[in-house]
Motif scaffolding. Structure first.
Motif, mmCIF file in Angstrom:
data_model
loop_
_atom_site.group_PDB
_atom_site.id
_atom_site.type_symbol
_atom_site.label_atom_id
_atom_site.label_comp_id
_atom_site.label_asym_id
_atom_site.label_seq_id
_atom_site.Cartn_x
_atom_site.Cartn_y
_atom_site.Cartn_z
ATOM 1 N N GLY A 12 0.785 -1.224 0.000
ATOM 2 C CA GLY A 12 0.000 0.000 0.000
ATOM 3 C C GLY A 12 0.818 1.275 0.000
ATOM 4 N N LYS A 13 2.137 1.157 -0.117
ATOM 5 C CA LYS A 13 2.994 2.355 -0.081
ATOM 6 C C LYS A 13 3.078 3.043 -1.435
ATOM 7 C CE LYS A 13 7.341 3.981 1.892
ATOM 8 N NZ LYS A 13 8.542 3.600 2.661
ATOM 9 N N PHE A 14 3.086 2.276 -2.512
ATOM 10 C CA PHE A 14 3.174 2.820 -3.857
ATOM 11 C C PHE A 14 1.880 2.526 -4.611
ATOM 12 C CE2 PHE A 14 7.913 1.570 -3.449
ATOM 13 C CZ PHE A 14 8.191 2.742 -2.760
ATOM 14 N N GLY A 15 1.631 3.291 -5.668
ATOM 15 C CA GLY A 15 0.458 3.038 -6.499
ATOM 16 C C GLY A 15 -0.172 4.317 -7.010
ATOM 17 N N LEU A 16 -0.962 4.184 -8.074
ATOM 18 C CA LEU A 16 -1.612 5.342 -8.680
ATOM 19 C C LEU A 16 -2.648 5.957 -7.755
ATOM 20 C CD1 LEU A 16 -2.147 3.861 -12.262
ATOM 21 C CD2 LEU A 16 -0.304 5.356 -11.495
ATOM 22 N N MET A 17 -3.406 5.127 -7.051
ATOM 23 C CA MET A 17 -4.439 5.655 -6.171
ATOM 24 C C MET A 17 -3.817 6.381 -4.982
ATOM 25 S SD MET A 17 -7.816 3.774 -4.623
ATOM 26 C CE MET A 17 -6.928 2.707 -3.485
ATOM 27 N N VAL A 18 -2.675 5.901 -4.509
ATOM 28 C CA VAL A 18 -1.963 6.573 -3.419
ATOM 29 C C VAL A 18 -1.566 7.978 -3.857
ATOM 30 C CG1 VAL A 18 0.085 6.510 -1.942
ATOM 31 C CG2 VAL A 18 -1.114 4.390 -2.488
ATOM 32 N N GLN A 19 -1.019 8.090 -5.074
ATOM 33 C CA GLN A 19 -0.613 9.388 -5.598
ATOM 34 C C GLN A 19 -1.816 10.296 -5.826
ATOM 35 O OE1 GLN A 19 1.547 8.149 -9.082
ATOM 36 N NE2 GLN A 19 3.441 7.752 -7.956
ATOM 37 N N LYS A 20 -2.892 9.724 -6.333
ATOM 38 C CA LYS A 20 -4.105 10.518 -6.561
ATOM 39 C C LYS A 20 -4.604 11.139 -5.266
ATOM 40 C CE LYS A 20 -8.148 9.033 -6.062
ATOM 41 N NZ LYS A 20 -9.435 8.280 -6.057
ATOM 42 N N GLN A 21 -4.652 10.347 -4.201
ATOM 43 C CA GLN A 21 -5.162 10.843 -2.929
ATOM 44 C C GLN A 21 -4.277 11.958 -2.376
ATOM 45 O OE1 GLN A 21 -8.089 9.978 -1.716
ATOM 46 N NE2 GLN A 21 -7.836 11.496 -0.084
ATOM 47 N N PHE A 61 14.415 3.861 -5.690
ATOM 48 C CA PHE A 61 13.705 2.666 -6.141
ATOM 49 C C PHE A 61 13.793 1.575 -5.070
ATOM 50 C CE2 PHE A 61 14.764 4.905 -10.076
ATOM 51 C CZ PHE A 61 13.518 4.963 -10.673
ATOM 52 N N SER A 62 13.182 1.848 -3.933
ATOM 53 C CA SER A 62 13.134 0.884 -2.840
ATOM 54 C C SER A 62 12.001 1.265 -1.912
ATOM 55 C CB SER A 62 14.466 0.867 -2.062
ATOM 56 O OG SER A 62 14.552 2.005 -1.215
ATOM 57 N N LEU A 63 11.695 0.371 -0.968
ATOM 58 C CA LEU A 63 10.636 0.646 0.004
ATOM 59 C C LEU A 63 11.039 1.700 1.020
ATOM 60 C CD1 LEU A 63 9.166 -2.931 0.645
ATOM 61 C CD2 LEU A 63 8.082 -1.009 -0.529
ATOM 62 N N GLU A 64 12.289 2.167 0.947
ATOM 63 C CA GLU A 64 12.730 3.267 1.801
ATOM 64 C C GLU A 64 12.231 4.615 1.289
ATOM 65 O OE1 GLU A 64 14.324 2.661 4.667
ATOM 66 O OE2 GLU A 64 14.064 0.554 4.126
ATOM 67 N N ALA A 65 11.679 4.626 0.093
ATOM 68 C CA ALA A 65 11.193 5.872 -0.506
ATOM 69 C C ALA A 65 9.940 6.353 0.220
ATOM 70 C CB ALA A 65 10.884 5.635 -1.986
ATOM 71 N N PRO A 66 9.622 7.648 0.113
ATOM 72 C CA PRO A 66 8.392 8.178 0.728
ATOM 73 C C PRO A 66 7.143 7.537 0.119
ATOM 74 C CG PRO A 66 9.894 9.959 0.126
ATOM 75 C CD PRO A 66 10.434 8.713 -0.499
ATOM 76 N N VAL A 67 6.058 7.614 0.846
ATOM 77 C CA VAL A 67 4.771 7.111 0.344
ATOM 78 C C VAL A 67 4.417 7.847 -0.942
ATOM 79 C CG1 VAL A 67 2.296 6.971 0.814
ATOM 80 C CG2 VAL A 67 3.948 6.496 2.638
ATOM 81 N N GLY A 68 4.013 7.085 -1.965
ATOM 82 C CA GLY A 68 3.626 7.685 -3.233
ATOM 83 C C GLY A 68 4.771 7.989 -4.175
ATOM 84 N N HIS A 69 5.991 7.630 -3.814
ATOM 85 C CA HIS A 69 7.169 7.932 -4.638
ATOM 86 C C HIS A 69 7.109 7.228 -5.992
ATOM 87 C CE1 HIS A 69 11.281 9.443 -4.990
ATOM 88 N NE2 HIS A 69 11.668 8.257 -5.444
ATOM 89 N N LEU A 70 6.526 6.053 -6.025
ATOM 90 C CA LEU A 70 6.425 5.270 -7.257
ATOM 91 C C LEU A 70 4.974 4.850 -7.492
ATOM 92 C CD1 LEU A 70 9.535 2.953 -6.674
ATOM 93 C CD2 LEU A 70 9.418 4.961 -8.176
ATOM 94 N N PRO A 71 4.625 4.629 -8.776
ATOM 95 C CA PRO A 71 5.462 4.704 -9.978
ATOM 96 C C PRO A 71 5.550 6.126 -10.517
ATOM 97 C CG PRO A 71 3.263 3.974 -10.580
ATOM 98 C CD PRO A 71 3.268 4.101 -9.075
ATOM 99 N N VAL A 72 6.609 6.378 -11.295
ATOM 100 C CA VAL A 72 6.700 7.627 -12.048
ATOM 101 C C VAL A 72 6.535 7.359 -13.541
ATOM 102 C CG1 VAL A 72 8.107 8.810 -10.346
ATOM 103 C CG2 VAL A 72 9.225 7.527 -12.149
ATOM 104 N N LEU A 73 6.357 6.084 -13.877
ATOM 105 C CA LEU A 73 5.981 5.668 -15.233
ATOM 106 C C LEU A 73 7.061 5.959 -16.275
ATOM 107 C CD1 LEU A 73 2.250 6.793 -15.116
ATOM 108 C CD2 LEU A 73 3.258 4.635 -14.372
#
Length: 280
Positions: A190-199, A238-250
């Protein structure tokens, strides 16, 4: 002069009561209303209005273009065959209920992000996600990001151009966006994803319109901005150490930030608008 808080249309205070573009109530607050009550009311109304306006902006250009093409086809022009192909392309990009409204036919209302029936194979989807699933399971985040871009470009049939336009993103198939989001969220907990970025983008006040200040806040929130500058693709985490919503950047400039981060808000806001419309 002042500007509508929803669509930024100019209006005259104390004269215009309703925005001529989006219908937003422009009347000032009642003298009997406390500042706290007014603030709460405005927050609720703005959240609703922005989402509704973004949804309308997604469909309006497609519907207008579709109707224009239908009119030209009826005249039997020399370009009939080419226009007919474009018409079918646009109809495929619209949701069934919107396409039905354009054609004047009734269609059952349904959610486009309903789960796929059990047993549906990759071949029955528009996209082929086998390699992406493997990369995500192996936590190969950069390779998975690039594969996500490749899949989206293939779904939109833009392999020759190797990038997506705002129009491509604004009409991207809802079911495919849902699948991509589920794969990313599932692999990242649940850390990365399009819906995470949208929110995150909507929480910052992002809309379908270009707002450089909001776009920069989004970059800072998810770790795309460091200090005073946007990070290059190779400097992203490019790891789970990144902030929430960091990926994907497509991908490295292949999808929504074609031309660099500074202009990325236009493509990204188009994608967010599509996610809102798809109810993803």
């Amino acid at each position: 002069m002042a500007y509508c808080p929803v669509c930024q249309t100019e209006y005259t205070p104390n004269e215009d009561e309703i925005c001529v573009t989006c219908g937003w109530d422009l009347t000032p607050r009642s003298p009997r209303m406390t500042a706290a009550e007014y603030h709460r009311r405005e927050e609720r109304r703005l959240t609703w209005a922005r989402q509704m306006w973004m949804t309308l902006q997604v469909h309006s250009p497609l519907i207008t273009l579709l109707r224009d093409i239908q009119e030209q086809l009826s005249k039997g022009s020399d370009e009939r065959q080419e226009l007919n192909g474009l018409l079918h392309q646009l109809q495929a990009q619209l949701t069934p209920e919107v396409a039905a409204s354009v054609n004047g036919n009734a269609a059952p209302l349904r959610l486009e992000n309903e789960p796929l029936p059990e047993g549906v194979s990759h071949r029955e989807r528009l996209g082929n996600y086998h390699r992406l699933e493997c990369l995500l399971q192996q936590k190969q985040w950069q390779e998975a990001d690039q594969e996500t871009a490749r899949v989206m470009i293939a779904i939109a049939q833009r392999e020759k151009q190797n990038y997506l336009t705002q129009a491509d993103l604004a009409a991207f198939p809802c079911q495919e966006l849902l699948i991509l989001d589920q794969l990313w969220q599932g692999a990242s907990g649940g850390k990365f994803g399009l819906m995470v970025q949208k929110q995150l983008y909507l929480e910052l006040g992002g809309t379908r319109f270009l707002q450089p200040s909001i776009w920069r806040k989004m970059g800072q929130r998810v770790g795309w901005v460091q200090g005073d500058g946007w990070l290059t693709y190779d400097r992203l985490t490019f790891s789970l150490e990144a902030p929430v919503g960091h990926l994907p950047v497509l991908g490295d400039g292949l999808v929504w930030f074609v031309g660099g981060w500074d202009g990325g808000n236009q493509g990204f806001s188009a994608l967010v608008s599509r996610l809102v419309q798809c109810r993803v």
